[in-house]
Design a protein around this motif. Structure first.
Motif, PDB file in Angstrom:
ATOM      1  N   THR A   6      43.120  53.707  46.692  1.00 14.28           N
ATOM      2  CA  THR A   6      43.364  53.128  48.010  1.00 14.28           C
ATOM      3  C   THR A   6      44.824  53.169  48.443  1.00 14.28           C
ATOM      4  O   THR A   6      45.172  52.595  49.468  1.00 14.28           O
ATOM      5  N   HIS A   7      45.695  53.821  47.681  1.00 17.44           N
ATOM      6  CA  HIS A   7      47.079  53.985  48.140  1.00 17.44           C
ATOM      7  C   HIS A   7      47.576  55.381  47.789  1.00 17.44           C
ATOM      8  O   HIS A   7      47.062  56.023  46.880  1.00 17.44           O
ATOM      9  N   PRO A   8      48.587  55.898  48.508  1.00 12.12           N
ATOM     10  CA  PRO A   8      48.946  57.308  48.411  1.00 12.12           C
ATOM     11  C   PRO A   8      49.697  57.723  47.164  1.00 12.12           C
ATOM     12  O   PRO A   8      49.715  58.903  46.833  1.00 12.12           O
ATOM     13  N   GLU A   9      50.363  56.792  46.455  1.00  8.92           N
ATOM     14  CA  GLU A   9      51.269  57.192  45.393  1.00  8.92           C
ATOM     15  C   GLU A   9      50.975  56.475  44.069  1.00  8.92           C
ATOM     16  O   GLU A   9      51.774  55.659  43.598  1.00  8.92           O
ATOM     17  N   PRO A  10      49.834  56.754  43.447  1.00  9.40           N
ATOM     18  CA  PRO A  10      49.547  56.144  42.151  1.00  9.40           C
ATOM     19  C   PRO A  10      50.641  56.478  41.144  1.00  9.40           C
ATOM     20  O   PRO A  10      51.105  57.618  41.063  1.00  9.40           O
ATOM     21  N   GLY A  11      51.063  55.484  40.399  1.00  8.58           N
ATOM     22  CA  GLY A  11      52.097  55.696  39.394  1.00  8.58           C
ATOM     23  C   GLY A  11      53.514  55.493  39.885  1.00  8.58           C
ATOM     24  O   GLY A  11      54.444  55.453  39.080  1.00  8.58           O
ATOM     25  N   ALA A  12      53.711  55.352  41.197  1.00  8.43           N
ATOM     26  CA  ALA A  12      55.057  55.119  41.730  1.00  8.43           C
ATOM     27  C   ALA A  12      55.552  53.747  41.297  1.00  8.43           C
ATOM     28  O   ALA A  12      54.784  52.786  41.231  1.00  8.43           O
ATOM     29  N   THR A  13      56.831  53.638  41.013  1.00 12.08           N
ATOM     30  CA  THR A  13      57.383  52.389  40.500  1.00 12.08           C
ATOM     31  C   THR A  13      57.586  51.351  41.602  1.00 12.08           C
ATOM     32  O   THR A  13      57.767  51.692  42.769  1.00 12.08           O
ATOM     33  N   CYS A  14      57.544  50.079  41.183  1.00 16.50           N
ATOM     34  CA  CYS A  14      57.918  48.995  42.087  1.00 16.50           C
ATOM     35  C   CYS A  14      59.339  48.506  41.794  1.00 16.50           C
ATOM     36  O   CYS A  14      59.855  47.655  42.508  1.00 16.50           O
ATOM     37  N   ASP A  15      59.959  49.009  40.736  1.00 16.40           N
ATOM     38  CA  ASP A  15      61.352  48.681  40.460  1.00 16.40           C
ATOM     39  C   ASP A  15      62.254  49.421  41.442  1.00 16.40           C
ATOM     40  O   ASP A  15      62.014  50.595  41.748  1.00 16.40           O
ATOM     41  N   ASN A  16      63.272  48.737  41.924  1.00 18.68           N
ATOM     42  CA  ASN A  16      64.266  49.380  42.792  1.00 18.68           C
ATOM     43  C   ASN A  16      65.591  48.636  42.621  1.00 18.68           C
ATOM     44  O   ASN A  16      65.894  47.711  43.379  1.00 18.68           O
TER      45      ASN A  16
END
Length: 213
Positions: free
Chosen positions: A178-188
């Motif tokens: 349901t979202h475009p970027e599986p595996g993308a980090t939430c750390d920034n």
């Protein structure tokens, strides 16, 4: 590219289910399991809103996006995402940054600081603090006390104890379907959690980037 279920483009669809007609209807017995599902099981949650957006692009501060929803839950967004690994922001955060967090699979809990009591804020914060892919922030002017967002999904509620809060999180947090970027980090590390880009409640001015619906 992973194929996701589609609804009519450009329309907000509200899932319906038999209930008592109150805003706090209990989710059906088929509450989604914790594992991501190859279908949008969140549609079983009463009151869920879904809107599909074209593949989005990025903007940078001070450019704004002419969002068609409040809070927004898809479309063009800032190139930098708001840190979203269990962060409870005390200040309202710029929409464009929060929407990018949704693209990465986060669930964003927004609340109206004028209509949600402190105990309710604390109860929601417990669901977020330190939890990967969860983020929370005040949202001045929100038309309900609480609004939950994931990519292309939203659920507005009155009561932090409503069982649909947990049903939404379980169904949609990091759901690869349901979202475009599986595996993308939430750390920034470059995103200032103590002094984030501020939320602007004013209508997007002429020349803003279209949302991309």
């Amino acid at each position: 590219m992973r194929i996701r279920p589609l609804l009519a483009a450009g329309l907000v669809a509200t899932a319906t289910a038999c209930s008592s007609g109150t805003d706090q209807a209990t989710p059906p017995a088929t509450t989604p399991s914790a594992a991501p599902q190859p279908e949008d099981v969140s549609l079983k949650i009463p009151g869920i809103e879904v809107k599909k957006y074209r593949d989005p692009g990025h903007v940078e501060i001070p450019t704004r996006v002419a969002y068609d929803q409040s809070p927004p839950f898809g479309g063009y967004h800032d190139a930098s995402w708001a840190a979203c690994n269990g962060v409870v922001y005390t200040k309202a955060v710029r929409n464009e940054n929060m929407v990018h967090s949704l693209e990465h699979g986060a669930v964003w809990i927004a609340y109206n600081p004028e209509t949600l009591a402190g105990a309710g804020v604390e109860a929601l914060a417990k669901k977020v603090t330190g939890v990967p892919y969860m983020v929370m922030s005040p949202y001045p002017g929100l038309d309900k006390p609480i609004s939950l967002q994931s990519w292309e999904h939203r659920l507005k509620l009155d009561d932090p104890a409503d069982p649909r809060v947990d049903a939404f999180i379980v169904a949609l947090k990091q759901n690869e379907y349901t979202h475009p970027e599986p595996g993308a980090t939430c750390d920034n590390p470059e995103f200032d959690q103590d002094d984030p880009p501020p939320f602007d409640p004013s209508p997007a001015p002429a020349g803003s980037v279209p949302v991309g619906s």
